[in-house]
Design an enzyme around this catalytic site. Structure first.
Site, PDB file in Angstrom:
ATOM      1  N   LYS A  43       0.836  -1.210   0.000  1.00 31.54           N
ATOM      2  CA  LYS A  43       0.000   0.000   0.000  1.00 31.54           C
ATOM      3  C   LYS A  43       0.872   1.263   0.000  1.00 31.54           C
ATOM      4  O   LYS A  43       0.628   2.184  -0.760  1.00 31.54           O
ATOM      5  CB  LYS A  43      -0.909   0.044   1.246  1.00 31.54           C
ATOM      6  CG  LYS A  43      -1.876  -1.106   1.364  1.00 31.54           C
ATOM      7  CD  LYS A  43      -2.747  -0.978   2.599  1.00 31.54           C
ATOM      8  CE  LYS A  43      -1.981  -1.031   3.918  1.00 31.54           C
ATOM      9  NZ  LYS A  43      -1.304  -2.324   4.186  1.00 31.54           N
ATOM     10  N   ARG A  78      -0.676  -9.262  13.181  1.00 30.34           N
ATOM     11  CA  ARG A  78      -1.209  -8.181  12.333  1.00 30.34           C
ATOM     12  C   ARG A  78      -2.072  -8.766  11.223  1.00 30.34           C
ATOM     13  O   ARG A  78      -3.081  -8.171  10.824  1.00 30.34           O
ATOM     14  CB  ARG A  78      -0.055  -7.352  11.760  1.00 30.34           C
ATOM     15  CG  ARG A  78       0.660  -6.562  12.847  1.00 30.34           C
ATOM     16  CD  ARG A  78       1.916  -5.906  12.336  1.00 30.34           C
ATOM     17  NE  ARG A  78       1.623  -4.843  11.408  1.00 30.34           N
ATOM     18  CZ  ARG A  78       2.517  -4.322  10.569  1.00 30.34           C
ATOM     19  NH1 ARG A  78       3.741  -4.803  10.537  1.00 30.34           N
ATOM     20  NH2 ARG A  78       2.177  -3.348   9.774  1.00 30.34           N
ATOM     21  N   ARG A 131      -9.079   1.300   8.761  1.00 27.46           N
ATOM     22  CA  ARG A 131      -8.739  -0.092   9.031  1.00 27.46           C
ATOM     23  C   ARG A 131      -9.872  -0.810   9.751  1.00 27.46           C
ATOM     24  O   ARG A 131      -9.747  -1.997  10.050  1.00 27.46           O
ATOM     25  CB  ARG A 131      -7.492  -0.150   9.910  1.00 27.46           C
ATOM     26  CG  ARG A 131      -6.199  -0.395   9.123  1.00 27.46           C
ATOM     27  CD  ARG A 131      -5.084  -0.491  10.136  1.00 27.46           C
ATOM     28  NE  ARG A 131      -3.922  -1.169   9.669  1.00 27.46           N
ATOM     29  CZ  ARG A 131      -2.814  -0.558   9.233  1.00 27.46           C
ATOM     30  NH1 ARG A 131      -2.769   0.739   9.119  1.00 27.46           N
ATOM     31  NH2 ARG A 131      -1.757  -1.267   8.893  1.00 27.46           N
ATOM     32  N   ARG A 183      11.535  -5.963   4.730  1.00 25.04           N
ATOM     33  CA  ARG A 183      11.275  -4.513   4.640  1.00 25.04           C
ATOM     34  C   ARG A 183      12.237  -3.755   5.548  1.00 25.04           C
ATOM     35  O   ARG A 183      12.488  -4.160   6.680  1.00 25.04           O
ATOM     36  CB  ARG A 183       9.831  -4.222   5.060  1.00 25.04           C
ATOM     37  CG  ARG A 183       9.560  -2.724   5.207  1.00 25.04           C
ATOM     38  CD  ARG A 183       8.121  -2.371   5.066  1.00 25.04           C
ATOM     39  NE  ARG A 183       7.283  -2.869   6.150  1.00 25.04           N
ATOM     40  CZ  ARG A 183       5.974  -2.679   6.214  1.00 25.04           C
ATOM     41  NH1 ARG A 183       5.353  -2.021   5.248  1.00 25.04           N
ATOM     42  NH2 ARG A 183       5.284  -3.171   7.219  1.00 25.04           N
ATOM     43  N   ARG A 234      11.309  -2.485  11.246  1.00 25.99           N
ATOM     44  CA  ARG A 234      10.302  -1.982  12.189  1.00 25.99           C
ATOM     45  C   ARG A 234      10.039  -3.018  13.283  1.00 25.99           C
ATOM     46  O   ARG A 234       9.990  -4.216  13.009  1.00 25.99           O
ATOM     47  CB  ARG A 234       8.995  -1.680  11.442  1.00 25.99           C
ATOM     48  CG  ARG A 234       9.017  -0.355  10.732  1.00 25.99           C
ATOM     49  CD  ARG A 234       7.875  -0.179   9.764  1.00 25.99           C
ATOM     50  NE  ARG A 234       6.580  -0.635  10.242  1.00 25.99           N
ATOM     51  CZ  ARG A 234       5.450  -0.537   9.539  1.00 25.99           C
ATOM     52  NH1 ARG A 234       5.479   0.010   8.328  1.00 25.99           N
ATOM     53  NH2 ARG A 234       4.316  -0.966  10.018  1.00 25.99           N
TER      54      ARG A 234
END
Ligand code: ADP
Ligand code: AMP
Length: 213
Positions: free
Chosen positions: A13, A171, A88, A127, A160
């Site tokens: 996203k 998540r 969300r 990531r 992260r």
């Protein structure tokens, strides 16, 4: 043009929202980036949000909605924006819809970047993020020019806290329970567009451009 990006955590996203923002000259608004900036600055909001984020949980709607509505009321958003990570939950979507209704306005497109869960965990562990400017990289697919350093601002890149595999699993569970119902919400409003997020990011972007025109 007002656009919402939907999709699981790690679907791409943010990657697509940044490209859309550049191409169409509208701001990229990421609630996750706003929370991370607050955590970095040590604000009260940041401290509160961190407790939820580190567990892979959603920050409560009351807090998130206020931050988002304040942000989109700013001058740079008057010609549109691309929302990344908001809404969300159904209540968040309803508050946004009501706020826009009051202005005789609406969201134009909700773009679902579709990536199966199997691909997500791998993507998230690769990531790397810049907490200063919000740029994101991937150690295999989008490496920075200099390992571990942000191309844009020279800050050290980090994994992260919430991208660790055990948190990613939470998540994903949260995504399926609380966020996926938004697919039906926007489908009922005839603004849902789905793109395949498993292909090369430029191909994903071309598919999005074909939708937005
Ligand atoms: P989200 O904002 O949905 O959480 P990101 O845009 O940060 O996801 O993307 C998650 C990770 O996957 C990042 O490391 C990013 O560089 C990488 N990525 C994004 N799109 C693609 C793609 N189409 N193919 C492979 N990797 C991708
Ligand atoms: P993101 O950068 O979009 O992956 O968001 C990182 C984390 O920030 C999420 O896992 C949530 O804990 C929190 N967050 C971001 N956006 C929202 C939102 N709209 N509602 C609730 N929590 C959010």
């Amino acid at each position: 043009m007002k656009i919402i990006m939907l999709g699981a955590p790690g679907a791409g996203k943010g990657t697509q929202a940044k490209m859309i923002a550049k191409e169409y000259g509208i701001p990229h608004v990421s609630t996750g980036d706003i929370f991370r900036a607050n955590i970095k600055e040590g604000t009260e909001l940041g401290m509160e949000a961190k407790g939820y984020m580190d567990k892979g949980l959603l920050v409560p709607d009351e807090l998130t909605v206020k931050i988002l509505l304040d942000r989109v009321a700013k001058d740079d958003c008057k010609n549109g924006y691309v929302l990344d990570g908001f809404p969300r939950t159904i209540p968040q979507a309803e508050v946004l819809e009501d706020a826009l209704n009051k202005l005789n306005d609406k969201i134009d497109f909700a773009i679902d970047v579709n990536v199966p869960d199997e691909n997500i965990i791998k993507r998230m562990s690769g990531r790397r993020a810049c907490l200063k400017c919000g740029a994101t990289y991937h150690i295999e697919h989008v490496p920075p020019k200099k390992e571990g350093i942000c191309d844009v601002c020279g800050e050290p890149l980090v994994l992260r806290d919430d991208d660790k595999p055990e948190t990613v699993k939470n998540r994903l569970d949260v995504y399926h329970k609380q966020t996926q119902p938004l697919i039906d919400f926007y489908s009922e409003r005839n603004i849902l567009k789905t793109v395949d997020g498993t292909v090369d990011m430029m191909d994903v972007f071309n598919a999005i451009k074909a939708i937005l025109g």
